[in-house]
Design a protein around this motif. Structure first.
Motif, PDB file in Angstrom:
ATOM      1  N   ALA A  97       0.869  -0.874  -0.141  1.00 54.90           N
ATOM      2  CA  ALA A  97       0.075  -0.129   0.039  1.00 54.90           C
ATOM      3  C   ALA A  97       0.911   0.817  -0.186  1.00 54.90           C
ATOM      4  N   ALA A  98       1.911   1.294   0.807  1.00 53.03           N
ATOM      5  CA  ALA A  98       3.070   2.397   1.121  1.00 53.03           C
ATOM      6  C   ALA A  98       3.382   2.616  -0.272  1.00 53.03           C
ATOM      7  N   ILE A  99       4.081   1.161  -2.052  1.00 50.78           N
ATOM      8  CA  ILE A  99       4.458   1.410  -2.891  1.00 50.78           C
ATOM      9  C   ILE A  99       3.625   2.520  -3.370  1.00 50.78           C
ATOM     10  N   ILE A 100       2.040   2.141  -3.313  1.00 48.65           N
ATOM     11  CA  ILE A 100       1.240   2.404  -4.587  1.00 48.65           C
ATOM     12  C   ILE A 100       1.230   3.958  -3.667  1.00 48.65           C
ATOM     13  N   LYS A 101       0.732   4.302  -2.953  1.00 46.02           N
ATOM     14  CA  LYS A 101       0.403   5.945  -2.259  1.00 46.02           C
ATOM     15  C   LYS A 101       1.812   6.336  -2.750  1.00 46.02           C
ATOM     16  N   THR A 102       2.645   5.996  -2.841  1.00 46.97           N
ATOM     17  CA  THR A 102       4.471   6.834  -3.524  1.00 46.97           C
ATOM     18  C   THR A 102       4.097   7.047  -5.014  1.00 46.97           C
ATOM     19  N   ILE A 103       3.808   6.064  -5.296  1.00 43.92           N
ATOM     20  CA  ILE A 103       3.347   6.788  -6.502  1.00 43.92           C
ATOM     21  C   ILE A 103       2.158   7.950  -7.361  1.00 43.92           C
ATOM     22  N   ASN A 104       1.311   7.968  -6.446  1.00 44.32           N
ATOM     23  CA  ASN A 104       0.689   8.301  -6.367  1.00 44.32           C
ATOM     24  C   ASN A 104       0.617   9.700  -6.062  1.00 44.32           C
ATOM     25  N   LEU A 105       1.633   9.553  -5.259  1.00 45.09           N
ATOM     26  CA  LEU A 105       2.399  11.373  -4.432  1.00 45.09           C
ATOM     27  C   LEU A 105       2.436  12.685  -5.905  1.00 45.09           C
ATOM     28  N   ALA A 106       2.199  12.147  -7.119  1.00 39.29           N
ATOM     29  CA  ALA A 106       2.672  13.142  -8.247  1.00 39.29           C
ATOM     30  C   ALA A 106       1.529  14.203  -8.429  1.00 39.29           C
ATOM     31  N   SER A 107       0.286  13.411  -7.632  1.00 40.54           N
ATOM     32  CA  SER A 107      -0.820  14.484  -7.760  1.00 40.54           C
ATOM     33  C   SER A 107      -0.728  15.770  -6.305  1.00 40.54           C
ATOM     34  N   LEU A 108       0.188  15.722  -6.079  1.00 39.81           N
ATOM     35  CA  LEU A 108       0.390  16.938  -4.773  1.00 39.81           C
ATOM     36  C   LEU A 108       1.236  18.553  -5.717  1.00 39.81           C
ATOM     37  N   SER A 109       1.079  18.458  -6.476  1.00 41.83           N
ATOM     38  CA  SER A 109       1.533  19.103  -7.428  1.00 41.83           C
ATOM     39  C   SER A 109       1.271  19.740  -9.172  1.00 41.83           C
ATOM     40  N   ALA A 110      -0.419  19.226  -8.553  1.00 44.75           N
ATOM     41  CA  ALA A 110      -1.782  18.553  -9.466  1.00 44.75           C
ATOM     42  C   ALA A 110      -2.337  20.238  -9.131  1.00 44.75           C
ATOM     43  N   ARG A 111      -1.814  21.316  -8.640  1.00 46.19           N
ATOM     44  CA  ARG A 111      -2.592  22.587  -8.525  1.00 46.19           C
ATOM     45  C   ARG A 111      -3.657  23.053  -9.341  1.00 46.19           C
ATOM     46  N   ALA A 112      -4.408  22.127 -10.626  1.00 40.73           N
ATOM     47  CA  ALA A 112      -5.211  22.829 -11.332  1.00 40.73           C
ATOM     48  C   ALA A 112      -6.492  22.229 -11.150  1.00 40.73           C
ATOM     49  N   ASP A 113      -6.315  20.713 -10.769  1.00 40.59           N
ATOM     50  CA  ASP A 113      -7.549  19.789 -10.431  1.00 40.59           C
ATOM     51  C   ASP A 113      -7.300  19.356  -8.986  1.00 40.59           C
ATOM     52  N   TYR A 114      -7.111  19.830  -8.315  1.00 40.37           N
ATOM     53  CA  TYR A 114      -6.320  18.812  -6.691  1.00 40.37           C
ATOM     54  C   TYR A 114      -7.466  18.596  -5.913  1.00 40.37           C
ATOM     55  N   PRO A 115      -9.013  18.639  -6.540  1.00 37.71           N
ATOM     56  CA  PRO A 115     -10.046  17.886  -5.359  1.00 37.71           C
ATOM     57  C   PRO A 115      -9.955  16.622  -6.452  1.00 37.71           C
ATOM     58  N   TRP A 116      -9.479  16.577  -7.737  1.00 39.43           N
ATOM     59  CA  TRP A 116     -10.248  14.918  -8.260  1.00 39.43           C
ATOM     60  C   TRP A 116      -8.377  14.189  -8.399  1.00 39.43           C
ATOM     61  N   LYS A 117      -7.155  15.156  -8.860  1.00 38.73           N
ATOM     62  CA  LYS A 117      -6.303  14.237  -8.841  1.00 38.73           C
ATOM     63  C   LYS A 117      -5.913  13.722  -7.722  1.00 38.73           C
ATOM     64  N   THR A 118      -6.403  14.216  -6.905  1.00 43.58           N
ATOM     65  CA  THR A 118      -5.165  13.386  -5.297  1.00 43.58           C
ATOM     66  C   THR A 118      -6.893  12.487  -4.694  1.00 43.58           C
ATOM     67  N   VAL A 119      -7.465  11.773  -5.615  1.00 39.46           N
ATOM     68  CA  VAL A 119      -8.619  10.664  -4.726  1.00 39.46           C
ATOM     69  C   VAL A 119      -7.534  10.066  -4.644  1.00 39.46           C
ATOM     70  N   ASP A 120      -7.004   8.767  -5.654  1.00 34.59           N
ATOM     71  CA  ASP A 120      -6.341   8.434  -5.321  1.00 34.59           C
ATOM     72  C   ASP A 120      -5.400   8.077  -4.492  1.00 34.59           C
ATOM     73  N   LEU A 121      -4.894   8.996  -4.213  1.00 35.70           N
ATOM     74  CA  LEU A 121      -3.532   9.184  -3.020  1.00 35.70           C
ATOM     75  C   LEU A 121      -4.373   9.325  -2.268  1.00 35.70           C
ATOM     76  N   ALA A 122      -6.042  10.139  -1.567  1.00 34.39           N
ATOM     77  CA  ALA A 122      -6.445   9.930  -0.529  1.00 34.39           C
ATOM     78  C   ALA A 122      -6.827   8.550   0.086  1.00 34.39           C
ATOM     79  N   ILE A 123      -7.111   7.376  -0.842  1.00 34.15           N
ATOM     80  CA  ILE A 123      -7.562   6.431  -1.236  1.00 34.15           C
ATOM     81  C   ILE A 123      -6.514   5.450  -0.661  1.00 34.15           C
ATOM     82  N   TRP A 124      -5.537   5.509  -0.950  1.00 29.05           N
ATOM     83  CA  TRP A 124      -4.155   4.589  -0.148  1.00 29.05           C
ATOM     84  C   TRP A 124      -3.536   5.042   0.773  1.00 29.05           C
ATOM     85  N   ILE A 125      -3.976   6.299   1.362  1.00 33.52           N
ATOM     86  CA  ILE A 125      -3.296   7.063   2.475  1.00 33.52           C
ATOM     87  C   ILE A 125      -3.832   6.374   3.278  1.00 33.52           C
TER      88      ILE A 125
END
Length: 363
Positions: free
Chosen positions: A219-247
């Motif tokens: 789970a930590a590996i998958i979460k780390t892969i999704n950390l790229a969404s942290l810099s997605a300021r344009a559509d942050y609510p949508w881009k970070t949903v996978d990160l939130a789930i794996w967190i």
């Protein structure tokens, strides 16, 4: 993607069932430690702290989902965008510390196992301190990347922020460190149990329950892969949903993996009583010995009348195997060889040195 897509419900569906399971296991762990073996430790305190931090994280990410995390930014009002982003960011620091305290709890549980191996103890303590420092710095990068912090979720606030890549890159480092620590904590019990003198099926069972952290590592590996969404300021609510789930998945898997090994006294009681009933019906006796005060294989445990507990949790000796009368090589017996063994918490105390040295050190 359609503008009306909504994945907010996924966050809540993942978060709260995992929280419920984790809370039940923590309560059972505390009940086992206080009522059965009567031996609370610092590992229990840290697992409670991990659960509290995880719960705060889940509350905040649920509020964030209520305001819009899981939907596209262009479908949200400005207020919804600000609030969803705010609670999303605020939740992340509690996740980092929940994962940290959960790993500290696992490490302190291992310290109870290897109390005789000093160089291993120093390595585990050093690893705990290093990991905690890495995670505390990560929390600082989350909340300190903007001055004031409110500018992180509201760009209209006067102030300044780091380049988004700075926090993202450190988050990658922290996530990688977290995954590596899960791997070490999962593999270490395999190393220590491998050379123990015990029934093969018991050894396999102990290795399995003590190595459940491998799932948290995935789970930590998958979460780390999704950390790229942290810099997605344009559509942050949508881009970070996978990160939130794996967190959510990672933090609760750590708690679950930390609790299951501590519940083995409950499993032992249930299994042993079932076995005793079968043996009674067949006329076969197990664990006999007048040195333990009873002929049916149970020793009196605790101060309350009638409270009994299987001998493997009581004697402080280790499991071994022998060919008994019916030719079953996996029937366990109590042996004095090996000194410290399966203790009241089903923890195997590992010590180094020759058998003669261990015997000389015994009181």
């Amino acid at each position: 993607m359609a503008g009306g897509e909504n994945r907010s419900w996924v966050i809540e569906t993942v978060s709260w069932p995992l929280f419920g399971l984790s809370a039940v296991l923590v309560v059972l762990r505390l009940w086992t430690r206080t009522r059965i073996i009567r031996s609370l430790g610092w590992d229990d305190a840290f697992i409670i702290l991990a659960l509290v931090c995880a719960c705060v994280n889940s509350i905040m990410i649920t509020i964030s989902a209520h305001y819009g995390t899981g939907r596209h930014a262009n479908t949200l009002t400005e207020y919804q965008q600000i609030m969803s982003t705010k609670y999303n960011w605020l939740s992340q620091g509690f996740h980092v510390m929940s994962s940290n305290w959960g790993k500290v709890s696992v490490a302190m549980f291992l310290l109870r196992i290897i109390r005789k191996v000093k160089h291993h103890k120093m390595a585990i303590c050093g690893g705990m301190v290093l990991l905690t420092i890495i995670n505390v710095v990560c929390v600082y990068t989350i909340y300190g990347q903007c001055t004031p912090t409110a500018k992180l979720w509201d760009t209209s606030v006067d102030g300044s922020c780091w380049d988004p890549g700075v926090q993202k890159n450190y988050a990658f480092f922290q996530g990688s460190s977290s995954a590596f620590s899960d791997l070490v904590l999962a593999l270490y019990p395999l190393h220590t149990i491998y050379g123990l003198q015990m029934a093969r099926k018991v050894k396999f069972g102990l290795a399995t329950v003590l190595s459940l952290g491998i799932f948290a590592m995935v789970a930590a590996i998958i979460k780390t892969i999704n950390l790229a969404s942290l810099s997605a300021r344009a559509d942050y609510p949508w881009k970070t949903v996978d990160l939130a789930i794996w967190i959510e998945v990672e933090q609760y898997l750590i708690i679950i993996a930390a609790c299951i090994p501590t519940l083995t006294p409950l499993f032992n009681i249930a299994i042993y009583k079932r076995s005793s009933k079968r043996n009674a019906s067949s006329g076969k006796k197990v664990y006999t010995g007048p040195q333990y005060g009873r002929s049916d294989g149970y020793a009196q445990f605790g101060s309350r009348p009638g409270q009994e507990y299987p001998l493997d949790e009581y004697s402080g000796d280790i499991w071994t195997t022998r060919k008994d009368g019916d030719g079953n090589s996996d029937d366990p017996i109590i042996t004095e060889e090996g000194g410290q063994g399966i203790m009241k918490t089903t923890e195997i105390h590992i010590q180094t040195g020759s058998m003669a040295e261990r015997n000389d050190s015994r009181p």
